[in-house]
Design a protein around this motif. Sequence first.
Motif, short mmCIF file in Angstrom:
data_model
loop_
_atom_site.label_atom_id
_atom_site.label_comp_id
_atom_site.label_asym_id
_atom_site.label_seq_id
_atom_site.Cartn_x
_atom_site.Cartn_y
_atom_site.Cartn_z
N ARG A 66 -1.61 14.35 -1.87
CA ARG A 66 -0.99 13.92 -0.62
C ARG A 66 -1.96 12.98 0.09
O ARG A 66 -3.09 13.36 0.38
CB ARG A 66 -0.75 15.15 0.24
N VAL A 67 -1.51 11.76 0.37
CA VAL A 67 -2.35 10.80 1.09
C VAL A 67 -1.98 10.85 2.56
O VAL A 67 -0.80 10.80 2.90
CB VAL A 67 -2.14 9.37 0.54
N VAL A 102 0.85 4.17 -2.69
CA VAL A 102 0.65 5.57 -2.30
C VAL A 102 1.75 6.44 -2.91
O VAL A 102 1.49 7.53 -3.42
CB VAL A 102 0.64 5.70 -0.76
N SER A 103 2.97 5.95 -2.86
CA SER A 103 4.09 6.69 -3.43
C SER A 103 3.87 6.94 -4.92
O SER A 103 4.07 8.06 -5.42
CB SER A 103 5.36 5.88 -3.18
N ALA A 104 3.42 5.92 -5.61
CA ALA A 104 3.16 6.04 -7.05
C ALA A 104 2.02 7.02 -7.31
O ALA A 104 2.08 7.85 -8.22
CB ALA A 104 2.84 4.67 -7.63
N PRO A 127 -2.34 9.36 6.66
CA PRO A 127 -2.53 8.06 7.31
C PRO A 127 -4.01 7.71 7.51
O PRO A 127 -4.39 6.54 7.48
CB PRO A 127 -1.83 8.23 8.67
N SER A 163 0.84 -1.20 0.00
CA SER A 163 0.00 0.00 0.00
C SER A 163 0.88 1.25 0.00
O SER A 163 0.54 2.25 -0.64
CB SER A 163 -0.95 0.01 1.20
N ILE A 164 2.00 1.20 0.68
CA ILE A 164 2.91 2.35 0.71
C ILE A 164 3.51 2.57 -0.67
O ILE A 164 3.67 3.71 -1.13
CB ILE A 164 4.01 2.13 1.77
N MET A 165 3.87 1.49 -1.35
CA MET A 165 4.41 1.62 -2.71
C MET A 165 3.37 2.25 -3.63
O MET A 165 3.68 3.12 -4.45
CB MET A 165 4.79 0.25 -3.25
N ASP A 222 -9.94 16.96 -5.57
CA ASP A 222 -10.96 18.00 -5.36
C ASP A 222 -10.65 18.89 -4.16
O ASP A 222 -11.25 19.95 -4.02
CB ASP A 222 -12.33 17.35 -5.12
N GLU A 223 -9.75 18.45 -3.30
CA GLU A 223 -9.48 19.22 -2.06
C GLU A 223 -8.74 20.52 -2.33
O GLU A 223 -7.93 20.62 -3.21
CB GLU A 223 -8.65 18.35 -1.09
N GLU A 247 0.98 9.50 -5.37
CA GLU A 247 1.37 10.87 -5.04
C GLU A 247 2.25 11.47 -6.14
O GLU A 247 2.11 12.65 -6.48
CB GLU A 247 2.09 10.91 -3.69
N ASP A 248 3.15 10.64 -6.71
CA ASP A 248 4.00 11.12 -7.79
C ASP A 248 3.19 11.42 -9.04
O ASP A 248 3.38 12.43 -9.71
CB ASP A 248 5.06 10.05 -8.13
N MET A 267 -5.42 5.64 4.82
CA MET A 267 -4.85 4.30 4.61
C MET A 267 -5.80 3.26 5.22
O MET A 267 -5.49 2.65 6.24
CB MET A 267 -3.47 4.20 5.27
#
Lengths: 531, 79
Positions: free
Chosen positions: B52-53, B42-44, B55, B38-40, B78-79, B46-47, B58
């Motif tokens: 920005r995700v 999220v990194s992808a 916690p 999930s972290i991998m 949308d934020e 965000e890039d 998650m």
Amino acid sequence: MSLTAWKGLALYLGAFLPLVYIAYFIVPKRWRWIVLLGASYAFFWNSSKILVVYLIAATLVTWGSGLLIERAKNSIQKPEGRKETRDERKQRRAITQKRMRLVCTIGTLILLGILVVLKYGSFIQGVFIELFKADAKLPLAKIALPLGISFYTMSAVGYVIDVYRGKYAACHNLGTIALFLSFFPTLTEGPIGRFDELAPQLRAGEIARGERLVYGLQLIVWGMIKKIVIADRIAPLVGMIFTDHTKYEGVMVIIAAALYTLQLYADFSGVVDIARGSSELCGITLAQNFRQPFFSKSVNEFWRRWHMTLGGWLRDYVFYPVSLSGATRSLSTWARKHLKGNAVRIVPTILALLAVWSATGIWHGADWKYLAYGLYYFALVMVGMLLEPLFVAFFERTGIKRDGLLNSGIAMVRTIALVIIGMMLFRADTLADFVQMFKSIFAGPGTEPLVNNLWLSFRVSDADLNIALIGGALMLAVDIAHEFDIALRPLLLRHGTALRWAVGIALVAFMLTFGAYGPGYDAIPSIYANF
Amino acid sequence: MDEIKEQVHDMLQEILPDVDIDNTDDLVGSGAIDSMTSIMLVSAIEDEFEVRVSPLEMTPDNFASVDSIAALIECLLDE
């Protein structure tokens, strides 16, 4: 179990719990939570006396932090009479977020600070003495720990962070926070509670009747069997070998480590079952803490099935925050640009994994061996990740199914072996003792005590071993049933009351007959109560 | 939204090459996505999407499927 420990357990089950249940039953529903609060503080006082001030302090900090975070969130009002612009909203959120983060940080640091000083103070002091070769008497002697401090502190920190993240609103009722942190079944060995899951149940005032009451009692009996029939019978043999470990080698060391693993599982899961059963009597369902951990095919999976509430807590409050931190994000972006293949996956997670496994280790105690225990699993996880491409290639080339029966069996045996080594480290008195024991496995066969039947010199009779092994087999059978999603209690229910009663009476008789208590048995306190 | 789903699908295929993304109902429940993958992901995300995700996001529900991940990204945009 010593007479004192047995008296404690008998008092809990024979007097305390029935009285709590009766009072809970009599009192009107809306006031039942006060019965639980009173019982919890009485339970705490019985064990820790004046150290209750630390529990009270943690309660006040937790409650106050939640309220102050809420106040910070609402500290800047939206403009009146017109719609807030996007930029104004962004600015307002940035300022309030900063204030909320400050309160969350201070609250968390105070809660963790109390834990660190009490639990790790004398260890840290010792490290400084060693580093600087100081000869002075430093102020922090080994301090008595309040009951359950490692458990309730984590619950408290989780609450403060959840309120900060906006997962739920702050609780304004001090009594609810007090009960959440002090709930007596969870004080000794957890499970670690989450506020949004536990607090509503604590306040609901539901009471167990009929099937749920029976379920609670069944869990208590089952927990007792695991604790006093299995764990406490194995303990003398394990203790003897680990204490005089230089006398043993080869298979005896392996047996001691394996038996300790069984002892720890039976002890810890047994006490948690008693806690869960006690809670069920009051209509409260606690989180599960074990899910047949020895069916795991990797150490990662093992830690998703063992002490699950600790793993979940570390994932949510250590792993994710570190993984999503600026440092890790930068590392991840760098890895995606400069590295290839498996390294892209592994490098970004190193920091978070190191944080999690270090925390896993030192949570258990103030000693280098506990840190080593955590880092042992960090190393295993890293090696597993590094070797993953080789495993993938192996299975592709050989055509062996990775999730097939053969490989699954091998993987389970491998995982159990790695866990047993970890438990040997966990149980050894010091890191040096573990190293000596590990080396001694290869020093010789070490079969003499087995051949010469020297069990009696360990104050363990053949009967003790047989009873413990029968108990272990029973535990394994139950775990197998659960692994295949066979729900045993409904199964019993379907076969009629007579069978259910027969099984229940048999289990109670088994516990009373073969439990290791009374004269001739030494003190075996619950293992995880020390943490 | 369809474009986001397609990009998420490609990301998942890259991170989880052995998983049949199209025929897995629950990526988290099935064990395909765990805390590390999930972290991998999220990194992808965000890039790729410049979001920005946190916690708080998650959660198993947010990462259960291509649709739920795409919905999360849409929300963050949308934020």
